[in-house]
Design a protein around this motif. Structure first.
Motif, PDB file in Angstrom:
ATOM      1  N   LYS A   1     -16.914  -2.223  -2.367  1.00 23.44           N
ATOM      2  CA  LYS A   1     -17.910  -2.210  -3.442  1.00 23.44           C
ATOM      3  C   LYS A   1     -17.603  -3.279  -4.475  1.00 23.44           C
ATOM      4  N   ASN A   2     -16.445  -3.943  -4.326  1.00 24.89           N
ATOM      5  CA  ASN A   2     -16.030  -4.992  -5.265  1.00 24.89           C
ATOM      6  C   ASN A   2     -16.826  -6.260  -4.982  1.00 24.89           C
TER       7      ASN A   2
ATOM      8  N   PRO B   1      -5.903  10.411   0.092  1.00 23.65           N
ATOM      9  CA  PRO B   1      -5.222  11.701  -0.067  1.00 23.65           C
ATOM     10  C   PRO B   1      -6.096  12.756  -0.721  1.00 23.65           C
TER      11      PRO B   1
ATOM     12  N   VAL C   1     -18.145   8.156  -0.537  1.00 19.60           N
ATOM     13  CA  VAL C   1     -18.305   7.249   0.614  1.00 19.60           C
ATOM     14  C   VAL C   1     -18.640   8.070   1.859  1.00 19.60           C
TER      15      VAL C   1
ATOM     16  N   PRO D   1      -9.920   4.429  -2.565  1.00 22.45           N
ATOM     17  CA  PRO D   1      -9.144   5.334  -3.422  1.00 22.45           C
ATOM     18  C   PRO D   1      -9.628   6.784  -3.302  1.00 22.45           C
TER      19      PRO D   1
ATOM     20  N   GLY E   1     -13.228  -0.021   2.482  1.00 18.05           N
ATOM     21  CA  GLY E   1     -12.156  -0.300   1.513  1.00 18.05           C
ATOM     22  C   GLY E   1     -11.252  -1.420   1.992  1.00 18.05           C
TER      23      GLY E   1
ATOM     24  N   PHE F   1     -16.729  -2.595   4.841  1.00 18.40           N
ATOM     25  CA  PHE F   1     -17.472  -2.364   3.599  1.00 18.40           C
ATOM     26  C   PHE F   1     -16.538  -2.312   2.401  1.00 18.40           C
TER      27      PHE F   1
ATOM     28  N   ASP G   1      -1.357  10.965   6.861  1.00 15.02           N
ATOM     29  CA  ASP G   1      -0.538  11.118   5.669  1.00 15.02           C
ATOM     30  C   ASP G   1       0.886  10.693   5.989  1.00 15.02           C
ATOM     31  N   ILE G   2       1.244   9.480   5.574  1.00 16.29           N
ATOM     32  CA  ILE G   2       2.562   8.936   5.879  1.00 16.29           C
ATOM     33  C   ILE G   2       3.656   9.800   5.244  1.00 16.29           C
TER      34      ILE G   2
ATOM     35  N   GLU H   1     -12.930   7.999  -4.754  1.00 13.28           N
ATOM     36  CA  GLU H   1     -14.165   7.447  -4.189  1.00 13.28           C
ATOM     37  C   GLU H   1     -14.496   8.025  -2.803  1.00 13.28           C
TER      38      GLU H   1
ATOM     39  N   GLU I   1       0.178   7.452  -3.970  1.00 12.05           N
ATOM     40  CA  GLU I   1       0.438   8.491  -4.970  1.00 12.05           C
ATOM     41  C   GLU I   1       1.080   9.765  -4.384  1.00 12.05           C
TER      42      GLU I   1
ATOM     43  N   LEU J   1      -4.279  -1.647   2.286  1.00 10.87           N
ATOM     44  CA  LEU J   1      -4.191  -0.911   3.544  1.00 10.87           C
ATOM     45  C   LEU J   1      -5.269  -1.387   4.512  1.00 10.87           C
ATOM     46  N   GLY J   2      -6.491  -1.531   4.012  1.00  4.76           N
ATOM     47  CA  GLY J   2      -7.594  -1.982   4.854  1.00  4.76           C
ATOM     48  C   GLY J   2      -7.302  -3.327   5.495  1.00  4.76           C
TER      49      GLY J   2
ATOM     50  N   ALA K   1       0.853  -1.208   0.000  1.00  6.49           N
ATOM     51  CA  ALA K   1       0.000   0.000   0.000  1.00  6.49           C
ATOM     52  C   ALA K   1       0.879   1.245   0.000  1.00  6.49           C
TER      53      ALA K   1
ATOM     54  N   GLY L   1      -8.831  -3.143   0.826  1.00  9.46           N
ATOM     55  CA  GLY L   1      -7.699  -3.340  -0.078  1.00  9.46           C
ATOM     56  C   GLY L   1      -6.460  -3.659   0.739  1.00  9.46           C
TER      57      GLY L   1
END
Ligand code: NAD
Ligand code: NAD
Lengths: 212, 212
Positions: free
Chosen positions: B117-118, B179, B161, B154, B90, B115, B194-195, B157, A102, B94-95, A97, B92
């Motif tokens: 959406k995929n 971001p 959300v 992302p 999300g 949650f 924000d890393i 999105e 970005e 990170l989630g 991740a 993904g």
């Protein structure tokens, strides 16, 4: 010597002013409004902003453009950040991740080398970066002039990974995600990330608002 | 009204003292030593520690045990945190890394609903939690009494959300990783992660040390 909290606030001012300048096209802003938006006392905001040179006018507020570029001058800009080469350890969920985030390229965060110990990952490339085996750490860090390490390995592995990184002699800073206290020589700066602390803070302020 | 930075420091004191108390079994600690370890001025440390009630003795320092439990009393303890139900959006990279993060359960961070959406993810379970479709958000947030949302979708999105989450009427706080600047009603607290900012800070202090 500027303390860690001051720089943390400067980063937050910059992010906030970036939006005011580029998105909301604001001309002027007061310390009270900055404080309100960021959960800071206006006196703290005024103290911070005058620490690095006088830029506001009493009663009128600050020019958003002037303040934004003045504060950005304090922080390392993308061009400065790019001078610091970064290696990431642990190409798991979190590591992937971060490699795909970005904002890193926008801010000049340049991850040049990636390491893992899983033989099925080593030798592949991810987002254009070759995955080295952890056993190659000393040679690769020196060859690529890496000075910062991001640790995304399991807690049980973190200290051994750190010991090898320190042994390379080129690392100056570590951003650690593994939930362990790392033992590191005094001359290496360590920043420990803990998302649960962010949630504790959020809960503290929700409770504060609800029950005062 | 305590400001955000003070609570951020309290969290850092607690993590540091936790180690001193349980791992290093230290009895006494001075404000100077705390400051040195956390990059803070000793005056700031003393000011913080006296803000919530007098606990140290001049010249002798603070009892690690007394100070640790006193500060822990200020922050929400795991039992308090567990009262705030959390939903993550999300599933993904990170989630998933957050859902598997071992410190969450230790700190009482209770993610009860997830949650996405995929369609290929929805209906499965991850770490014991069922993955709902984003279209079910209003019903599920109310049914599970969720008050905090973690956003790992992302950037493109994230606002849509958020709009649905806010529409549920039960959310009080948001931890956002996407971001983008989110537009949220004033009564909902937002904490943006924000890393890249963490790395900018690390680079600032490495430069400071190198070139002074
Ligand atoms: N600080 C936070 O807020 C936070 C949040 C989430 C996860 N985490 C932590 O981040 C770390 C990574 O989490 P994840 O979900 O990505 O785990 P993961 O299991 O998906 O990934 C770990 C990776 O590290 C690699 N690895 C293991 N030992 C190694 C070694 N000696 N050298 C190099 N690579 C090695 C594994 O092969 C794997 O690819 C964990 O320690 C986790 O606790 C922290
Ligand atoms: N703040 C930071 O420091 C930081 C670091 C890394 C990544 N990120 C950000 O975190 C986010 C997630 O990153 P990732 O690498 O896990 O991405 P990813 O693509 O692996 O995961 C995104 C997930 O969101 C889901 N999704 C998309 N639209 C959705 C919607 N409308 N409702 C519910 N779920 C939806 C996708 O199906 C996917 O499962 C991105 O915005 C990324 O920029 C932030």
């Amino acid at each position: 010597q500027v303390g860690v909290p001051t720089i943390e606030r400067i980063v937050r001012y910059c992010r906030y002013l970036e939006r005011l300048y580029y998105v909301e096209k604001r001309d002027v802003i007061s310390s009270a409004e900055i404080g309100e938006a960021l959960g800071l006392k206006p006196t703290q905001v005024r103290k911070d902003l005058s620490y690095f040179g006088e830029i506001g006018k009493r009663g009128v507020g600050y020019s958003v453009e002037e303040l934004y570029f003045h504060l950005m001058g304090i922080l390392p800009c993308p061009k400065d950040c790019r001078l610091f080469k970064i290696a990431l350890f642990g190409v798991g969920r979190l590591g992937k991740a971060l490699l795909d985030y970005e904002m890193f390229s926008k801010r000049g965060i340049d991850i040049v080398a990636v390491f893992d110990k899983n033989r099925q990952k080593v030798g592949k490339t991810i987002n254009g970066r070759y995955i080295y085996h952890i056993d190659e750490v000393e040679t690769v860090l020196r060859a690529q002039n890496v000075s910062i390490a991001i640790i995304c390995v399991p807690a049980a592995e973190a200290q051994s990974v750190i010991d090898r990184i320190v042994g390379s002699g080129v690392i100056k800073g570590i951003l650690n995600f593994a939930p362990v206290d790392l033992t590191v020589p005094k001359d290496i700066l360590v920043s420990n990330m803990d998302i649960s602390a962010e949630l504790e803070k959020l809960i503290y302020f929700i409770r504060e608002k609800e029950y005062g």
